[in-house]
Design a protein around this motif. Structure first.
Motif, PDB file in Angstrom:
ATOM      1  N   ALA A  86     -18.141 -29.621 -24.940  1.00 33.08           N
ATOM      2  CA  ALA A  86     -19.233 -30.605 -24.089  1.00 33.08           C
ATOM      3  C   ALA A  86     -20.049 -29.443 -22.975  1.00 33.08           C
ATOM      4  O   ALA A  86     -21.042 -29.411 -23.171  1.00 33.08           O
ATOM      5  N   ALA A  87     -19.122 -28.776 -22.313  1.00 33.36           N
ATOM      6  CA  ALA A  87     -19.483 -27.805 -21.321  1.00 33.36           C
ATOM      7  C   ALA A  87     -20.507 -26.759 -22.162  1.00 33.36           C
ATOM      8  O   ALA A  87     -21.453 -26.458 -21.603  1.00 33.36           O
ATOM      9  N   PHE A  88     -19.812 -26.143 -23.009  1.00 31.27           N
ATOM     10  CA  PHE A  88     -20.756 -25.135 -23.616  1.00 31.27           C
ATOM     11  C   PHE A  88     -21.951 -25.728 -24.351  1.00 31.27           C
ATOM     12  O   PHE A  88     -22.967 -25.078 -24.331  1.00 31.27           O
ATOM     13  N   ALA A  89     -22.055 -26.889 -25.027  1.00 31.20           N
ATOM     14  CA  ALA A  89     -23.281 -27.601 -25.325  1.00 31.20           C
ATOM     15  C   ALA A  89     -24.353 -27.866 -24.125  1.00 31.20           C
ATOM     16  O   ALA A  89     -25.433 -27.642 -24.309  1.00 31.20           O
ATOM     17  N   ALA A  90     -23.361 -28.205 -23.031  1.00 36.13           N
ATOM     18  CA  ALA A  90     -24.537 -28.421 -21.998  1.00 36.13           C
ATOM     19  C   ALA A  90     -25.175 -26.777 -21.471  1.00 36.13           C
ATOM     20  O   ALA A  90     -26.281 -27.098 -20.975  1.00 36.13           O
ATOM     21  N   PHE A  91     -24.342 -26.127 -21.491  1.00 40.14           N
ATOM     22  CA  PHE A  91     -25.023 -24.578 -21.243  1.00 40.14           C
ATOM     23  C   PHE A  91     -25.974 -24.293 -22.230  1.00 40.14           C
ATOM     24  O   PHE A  91     -27.265 -23.728 -21.821  1.00 40.14           O
ATOM     25  N   CYS A  92     -26.067 -24.523 -23.475  1.00 40.94           N
ATOM     26  CA  CYS A  92     -27.098 -24.318 -24.552  1.00 40.94           C
ATOM     27  C   CYS A  92     -28.135 -25.061 -24.382  1.00 40.94           C
ATOM     28  O   CYS A  92     -29.446 -24.789 -24.203  1.00 40.94           O
ATOM     29  N   ALA A  93     -27.977 -26.428 -23.729  1.00 43.67           N
ATOM     30  CA  ALA A  93     -29.141 -27.091 -23.413  1.00 43.67           C
ATOM     31  C   ALA A  93     -29.748 -26.719 -22.188  1.00 43.67           C
ATOM     32  O   ALA A  93     -31.132 -26.820 -22.185  1.00 43.67           O
ATOM     33  N   HIS A  94     -28.843 -26.220 -21.255  1.00 41.94           N
ATOM     34  CA  HIS A  94     -29.679 -25.811 -19.990  1.00 41.94           C
ATOM     35  C   HIS A  94     -30.605 -24.495 -19.983  1.00 41.94           C
ATOM     36  O   HIS A  94     -31.596 -24.560 -19.508  1.00 41.94           O
ATOM     37  N   LYS A  95     -30.280 -23.628 -21.065  1.00 39.39           N
ATOM     38  CA  LYS A  95     -31.082 -22.665 -21.478  1.00 39.39           C
ATOM     39  C   LYS A  95     -32.357 -22.993 -22.191  1.00 39.39           C
ATOM     40  O   LYS A  95     -33.279 -22.288 -22.232  1.00 39.39           O
ATOM     41  N   GLN A  96     -32.684 -24.353 -22.778  1.00 39.21           N
ATOM     42  CA  GLN A  96     -33.772 -24.637 -23.200  1.00 39.21           C
ATOM     43  C   GLN A  96     -35.082 -25.277 -22.046  1.00 39.21           C
ATOM     44  O   GLN A  96     -36.011 -25.662 -22.449  1.00 39.21           O
ATOM     45  N   ARG A  97     -34.428 -25.234 -20.980  1.00 33.82           N
ATOM     46  CA  ARG A  97     -35.297 -25.886 -19.927  1.00 33.82           C
ATOM     47  C   ARG A  97     -36.571 -24.658 -19.707  1.00 33.82           C
ATOM     48  O   ARG A  97     -36.429 -23.616 -19.977  1.00 33.82           O
ATOM     49  N   PRO A  98     -37.625 -25.261 -19.613  1.00 37.83           N
ATOM     50  CA  PRO A  98     -38.142 -26.607 -19.097  1.00 37.83           C
ATOM     51  C   PRO A  98     -38.548 -27.414 -20.439  1.00 37.83           C
ATOM     52  O   PRO A  98     -39.708 -28.485 -20.173  1.00 37.83           O
ATOM     53  N   LYS A  99     -38.312 -27.336 -21.446  1.00 40.99           N
ATOM     54  CA  LYS A  99     -38.735 -28.004 -22.641  1.00 40.99           C
ATOM     55  C   LYS A  99     -38.303 -29.407 -22.471  1.00 40.99           C
ATOM     56  O   LYS A  99     -37.259 -29.851 -21.784  1.00 40.99           O
TER      57      LYS A  99
ATOM     58  N   LEU B 172     -30.412 -33.851 -21.005  1.00 40.60           N
ATOM     59  CA  LEU B 172     -29.138 -33.651 -22.046  1.00 40.60           C
ATOM     60  C   LEU B 172     -28.197 -32.631 -21.454  1.00 40.60           C
ATOM     61  O   LEU B 172     -27.106 -32.929 -21.545  1.00 40.60           O
ATOM     62  N   THR B 173     -28.905 -31.817 -20.582  1.00 38.38           N
ATOM     63  CA  THR B 173     -27.707 -30.878 -19.670  1.00 38.38           C
ATOM     64  C   THR B 173     -26.795 -31.859 -18.865  1.00 38.38           C
ATOM     65  O   THR B 173     -25.661 -31.713 -18.873  1.00 38.38           O
ATOM     66  N   LEU B 174     -27.536 -32.608 -18.121  1.00 37.19           N
ATOM     67  CA  LEU B 174     -26.671 -33.467 -17.299  1.00 37.19           C
ATOM     68  C   LEU B 174     -25.786 -34.485 -18.073  1.00 37.19           C
ATOM     69  O   LEU B 174     -24.641 -34.861 -17.568  1.00 37.19           O
ATOM     70  N   LEU B 175     -26.157 -35.014 -19.185  1.00 35.75           N
ATOM     71  CA  LEU B 175     -25.628 -35.807 -19.903  1.00 35.75           C
ATOM     72  C   LEU B 175     -24.089 -35.463 -20.296  1.00 35.75           C
ATOM     73  O   LEU B 175     -23.177 -35.674 -20.359  1.00 35.75           O
TER      74      LEU B 175
ATOM     75  N   LEU C  77     -28.485 -28.818 -31.456  1.00 36.26           N
ATOM     76  CA  LEU C  77     -29.068 -27.709 -30.431  1.00 36.26           C
ATOM     77  C   LEU C  77     -29.465 -26.431 -31.411  1.00 36.26           C
ATOM     78  O   LEU C  77     -30.442 -25.792 -31.542  1.00 36.26           O
ATOM     79  N   GLN C  78     -28.221 -25.983 -32.292  1.00 37.55           N
ATOM     80  CA  GLN C  78     -28.208 -24.800 -32.816  1.00 37.55           C
ATOM     81  C   GLN C  78     -28.845 -24.901 -34.397  1.00 37.55           C
ATOM     82  O   GLN C  78     -29.561 -23.887 -34.543  1.00 37.55           O
TER      83      GLN C  78
ATOM     84  N   PHE D 207     -35.004 -28.602 -29.756  1.00 42.10           N
ATOM     85  CA  PHE D 207     -36.108 -28.316 -28.871  1.00 42.10           C
ATOM     86  C   PHE D 207     -37.184 -27.434 -29.422  1.00 42.10           C
ATOM     87  O   PHE D 207     -37.986 -27.023 -28.401  1.00 42.10           O
ATOM     88  N   GLU D 208     -36.785 -26.967 -30.504  1.00 41.66           N
ATOM     89  CA  GLU D 208     -38.190 -26.160 -31.236  1.00 41.66           C
ATOM     90  C   GLU D 208     -38.994 -27.210 -31.787  1.00 41.66           C
ATOM     91  O   GLU D 208     -40.236 -26.899 -32.217  1.00 41.66           O
TER      92      GLU D 208
END
Length: 564
Positions: A11-24, A30-33, A217-218, A223-224
């Motif tokens: 979950a932490a790794f997925a949060a990191f991946c989502a964090h890189k998609q900001r500010p989409k 989703l990062t916070l979730l 995400l992947q 977010f694309e």
């Protein structure tokens, strides 16, 4: 316990991946979730092996921070990701966190009251210690609120499951699996369904959340390819349209319209809803066609509209209403009026006056004795004839372009024979050659005749050489198309003039020398064809007309090569 740690890491790794998609849209929520998921799983993994209840309480309390905020972040993510960002603000987030904050206050003091837990007992489960609770009213307040938010956010994505985009359907399915799996597990725990191991399965089920989120995400490019454009399409396209749009129900009552329609119907959107469209919307219900327009005068300004009425149907072809689209053609109407006036002046008034000038110049030429004066009179006479011929060409262009598509077709070979005979009589010094390759009679649309006539005239009237050679080649490209090439040995067409005719635009510096070649271009386009220009100083010019064949009939009475 190890499975919980894997869940927390994933979950932490997925949060990191989502964090890189900001500010989409939705990336922050989703990062916070996912961070909340990692938080809950990590502290539950730490809590399970701890035996003294007093030592467990801090970890029990900290887990609640994840369980209370995850549903809030889910709703905010769902709204922003699907284009409902007008509902997402700091005030919205603060409002949604009111109930979790109140519940958190009871959570961090639960040892001093029984509103959250009426009883808490430790039960050994191998090397771990499970907790048996008897829940109090505040617990059900918090868990009920979480379920409500989860359902609201999930409903947004359920709507996308029946959407037109397969990508959005796959994304929505992955996200629903990610959020539903842990909360189904939580329901099992809350309603005391007996499990092989008496532990809360919710944090363990978050392993599904981490996997599904990572795949979204992947693999699904979460977010694309966001569904935001689908959501805002009406606001951006319909509401922002310059042309009025009105939606009418089956009772012919106005149920919606865009701001551009307000000035046309004479009412604001709020006051127009429910009114009879027959009395309110210009051109409804018949619409316009065959060159007709509807004229309205909102606020004293005359405007013209093409009105189109289209049925709205559901998937079972049941009519739900109609949409009325009014295309503003005011500029087109004004342009047509100006062109009509200019055409009339050019074709009639100017031509008549030039004939008078030409006649006077010819009469004057016969009365003069001085060679210089005679030359000037002759120049006036010839120039007047050239200007008058522009009117004739303009009339010919208008007649050609106004021909309906169902106008009679013409047999190409007799037309060419006739045109070559006329050209031979008009230009006796020129030599015309026809090479006819098709084995069938070729029928084309009527504009082919003036197009070929002007090409032959242009080829024979160059003035150099004195006896021009004009060759016409006819070749059947296929059953559906024919090519006619008119070649001469005269001076090459200038590159500037060719560029103007190929691009279809003129400027004060780059323009065609007259209307004849424009007639060729426009006539060819009217037939759905195309033109090729070739000019060489040594060999002259070659203009090829590629046009569709309307009909082809076998015929053998013409020889392959004819000299005219």
């Amino acid at each position: 316990m190890s499975l919980l740690l894997v869940t927390a890491v994933l979950a932490a790794f997925a949060a990191f991946c989502a964090h890189k998609q900001r500010p989409k849209p939705g990336a922050t929520w989703l990062t916070l979730l996912l961070a909340g998921v990692a938080w809950w799983a990590a502290f539950y993994a730490v809590e399970l092996p701890v035996a003294p209840l007093a030592a467990r309480r801090p970890f029990m309390k900290l887990q609640w921070l994840g369980s209370l905020t995850i549903p809030v972040f889910w709703v905010l993510f769902a709204l922003e990701y699907t284009g409902r960002d007008q509902w997402v603000s700091r005030r919205t987030a603060a409002s949604l966190l009111v109930v979790p904050t109140i519940v958190a206050g009871f959570v961090f003091t639960f040892e001093h009251h029984d509103l959250l837990y009426q009883s808490v007992d430790l039960v050994p489960a191998g090397d771990l210690y499970a907790v048996e609770h008897v829940f109090g009213p505040v617990f059900y307040l918090g868990i009920g609120y979480s379920y409500l938010l989860t359902l609201v956010g999930s409903a947004v994505f359920v709507a996308l499951l029946v959407g037109r985009s397969p990508t959005h359907r796959q994304q929505s399915l992955a996200l629903l699996v990610a959020i539903v799996a842990p909360w189904v597990s939580n329901l099992v725990y809350v309603f005391d369904v007996r499990l092989p191991v008496n532990v809360d399965p919710t944090p363990v089920a978050f392993l599904v959340t981490g996997i599904a989120s990572y795949l979204a995400l992947q693999q699904l490019e979460l977010f694309e390819a966001v569904p935001v454009p689908d959501r805002i399409a009406r606001d951006f396209v319909v509401d922002g349209m310059y042309d009025p749009v009105v939606v009418v129900d089956n009772r012919d009552r106005i149920v919606d319209m865009n701001p551009a329609a307000e000035s046309v119907v004479g009412f604001s959107i709020e006051t127009a809803l429910g009114r009879d469209a027959t009395d309110t919307v210009p051109g409804f219900p018949a619409g316009t066609g065959d060159g007709e327009t509807v004229t309205v005068s909102p606020e004293g300004r005359v405007r013209h509209f093409d009105v189109r009425v289209s049925a709205i149907e559901d998937t079972h072809d049941r009519r739900l209403g109609q949409v009325v689209t009014m295309r503003d053609v005011t500029k087109r109407e004004h342009d047509e009026q100006r062109l009509n006036v200019l055409n009339r002046v050019l074709r009639h008034n100017l031509r008549n006056e030039m004939q008078v000038v030409s006649g006077c110049a010819e009469e004057l030429e016969g009365r003069l004795d001085d060679e210089t004066d005679i030359s000037l009179a002759r120049t006036i006479h010839e120039s007047a004839r050239e200007v008058a011929s522009l009117g004739d060409t303009a009339r010919e262009i208008e007649d050609m372009l106004d021909s309906p598509e169902n106008a009679p077709t013409v047999d190409l070979r007799p037309v060419l024979d006739q045109l070559l005979d006329r050209a031979g009589s008009s230009y006796p010094g020129a030599v015309f050659t026809l090479q006819w390759n098709p084995s069938s009679a070729i029928y084309c649309r009527r504009p082919i005749k003036p197009v070929l006539q002007h090409l032959l005239t242009a080829a024979a009237s160059t003035g150099a050489p004195a006896n021009p050679q004009v060759q016409v080649f006819v070749h059947a490209d296929s059953e559906d198309h024919v090519s006619i090439t008119v070649a001469d040995d005269g001076p090459p067409i200038s590159a500037a003039e060719r560029a103007v005719l190929e691009t279809g635009t003129e400027t004060p510096l780059d323009h065609a020398s007259g209307l004849d070649l424009w007639l060729v271009v426009w006539g060819t386009r009217a037939m759905g064809g195309s033109l090729d220009f070739e000019s060489h100083r040594e060999t002259g010019n070659a203009v090829t007309v590629h046009v569709p064949v309307v009909e082809s009939v076998p015929r053998d009475e013409h020889p392959a090569d004819v000299d005219s």
